[in-house]
Design a protein around this motif. Structure first.
Motif, short mmCIF file in Angstrom:
data_model
loop_
_atom_site.label_atom_id
_atom_site.label_comp_id
_atom_site.label_asym_id
_atom_site.label_seq_id
_atom_site.Cartn_x
_atom_site.Cartn_y
_atom_site.Cartn_z
N VAL A 1 17.38 2.13 11.53
CA VAL A 1 17.16 1.42 10.27
C VAL A 1 15.67 1.21 10.02
O VAL A 1 15.19 1.40 8.89
CB VAL A 1 17.91 0.07 10.28
CG1 VAL A 1 17.49 -0.79 9.10
CG2 VAL A 1 19.41 0.29 10.25
N ARG A 2 14.94 0.86 11.05
CA ARG A 2 13.50 0.64 10.89
C ARG A 2 12.76 1.93 10.56
O ARG A 2 11.80 1.93 9.79
CB ARG A 2 12.93 0.00 12.15
CG ARG A 2 13.30 -1.48 12.28
CD ARG A 2 12.86 -2.07 13.60
NE ARG A 2 13.09 -3.53 13.63
CZ ARG A 2 13.00 -4.27 14.72
NH1 ARG A 2 12.67 -3.71 15.88
NH2 ARG A 2 13.21 -5.57 14.66
N GLU A 3 13.20 3.05 11.15
CA GLU A 3 12.56 4.33 10.89
C GLU A 3 12.87 4.85 9.49
O GLU A 3 12.00 5.40 8.82
CB GLU A 3 13.00 5.36 11.94
CG GLU A 3 12.39 5.15 13.31
CD GLU A 3 12.87 6.20 14.30
OE1 GLU A 3 13.74 7.01 13.93
OE2 GLU A 3 12.36 6.20 15.44
N ARG A 4 14.12 4.67 9.05
CA ARG A 4 14.58 5.31 7.82
C ARG A 4 14.67 4.36 6.63
O ARG A 4 14.80 4.81 5.49
CB ARG A 4 15.94 5.97 8.07
CG ARG A 4 15.89 7.05 9.14
CD ARG A 4 17.26 7.55 9.52
NE ARG A 4 18.00 8.02 8.35
CZ ARG A 4 19.28 8.36 8.36
NH1 ARG A 4 19.96 8.25 9.50
NH2 ARG A 4 19.87 8.78 7.27
N GLY A 5 14.64 3.06 6.89
CA GLY A 5 14.73 2.10 5.80
C GLY A 5 16.15 1.70 5.47
O GLY A 5 16.44 0.54 5.24
N TYR A 6 17.06 2.69 5.44
CA TYR A 6 18.48 2.44 5.15
C TYR A 6 19.31 3.50 5.87
O TYR A 6 18.95 4.68 5.88
CB TYR A 6 18.74 2.53 3.64
CG TYR A 6 20.20 2.40 3.26
CD1 TYR A 6 20.76 1.16 3.00
CD2 TYR A 6 21.01 3.53 3.14
CE1 TYR A 6 22.09 1.04 2.64
CE2 TYR A 6 22.35 3.42 2.79
CZ TYR A 6 22.88 2.17 2.54
OH TYR A 6 24.21 2.05 2.19
#
Length: 251
Positions: free
Chosen positions: A14-19
């Motif tokens: 989630v932190r890498e991709r945002g969603y």
């Protein structure tokens, strides 16, 4: 903070991709959707991410999700919102359309209209609508962001030259106190100019925006005349809608 290995991996994605969608996480970890939802709920309760219908997102108040990821989030909900907004716009109207992926969906839904005049600081909106020979599309000058948004003092000055029938406004977050929130101070200044110079202001926001944090305050919910969304807001926000006589369109 103790987290199970799978929860740490979910949080990292989630932190890498945002969603990240629930379906993607189910495939990645070979577990049931119920298991993933339980993990997401536990991470949300710890304040590490935000849960949405169908997925989870990072909860930064200072940095927005990357444009490519925003474009894929809540796609069906944005499409329904876009169709509902387009149904209410008459032919031969003038309108502002600001930055946002929901507004880009609205631009696609407007392509069967006739004789529209569009003033925008969104290059994607301009590209979508400029192919219509009976549309007049005016694009504000200024600094072009990576997501196709145009911002800055020249953008604001350009907007203030017009008085449009409608403003179609997107937002990054709606706080429980009714504050409309965004991440970019310059974008907010342009949106304020759009709101100040429209006869009707319509807010198009999918339900993931309710309660979402962002650092810059655009203004109170009372500056809009109508809210188009895909799910009923909280009791607190609903009371404000009634108090300020803001039309609620659920799709």
């Amino acid at each position: 903070m103790h987290l199970a290995p799978r929860q740490r991996d979910i949080l990292e994605q989630v932190r890498e991709r945002g969603y990240v969608s629930i379906d993607e996480l189910v495939q990645a970890f070979a577990v049931t959707p119920q298991t993933i939802r339980r993990d997401i709920n536990q991470l949300a309760e710890k304040g590490l991410l935000r849960r949405f219908h169908g997925g989870a997102a990072s909860d930064s108040s200072t940095q927005n999700t990357a444009y490519a990821m925003r474009a894929t989030q809540m796609r069906e909900e944005k499409r329904r919102i876009a169709e509902a907004v387009a149904e209410q716009i008459p032919d031969h109207a003038s309108l502002f359309i600001n930055i946002g992926t929901t507004n880009e969906a609205i631009a696609r839904a407007l392509q069967n209209h006739k004789g529209l005049k569009i003033i925008t600081n969104n290059l994607h909106v301009a590209s979508l609508l400029s192919s219509k020979s009976d549309f007049e599309v005016l694009v504000a000058g200024g600094t072009v962001r990576a997501d196709g948004g145009v911002v800055g003092q020249p953008t604001e000055d350009f907007i203030r030259q017009f008085r449009a029938d409608y403003a179609i406004v997107g937002i990054s977050g709606i706080d429980e106190d009714g504050s409309l929130l965004d991440f970019d101070y310059q974008e907010v200044r342009v949106s304020q100019a759009i709101i100040d110079n429209a006869r009707q202001v319509w807010l198009a926001a999918d339900s993931s925006k309710f309660g979402r944090n962002a650092v810059v305050r655009l203004g109170p919910l009372s500056v809009v005349d109508a809210l188009f969304t895909d799910a009923a807001p909280s009791k607190t926000i609903s009371q404000q809608l009634k108090q300020h006589k803001i039309a609620l369109h659920l799709v």
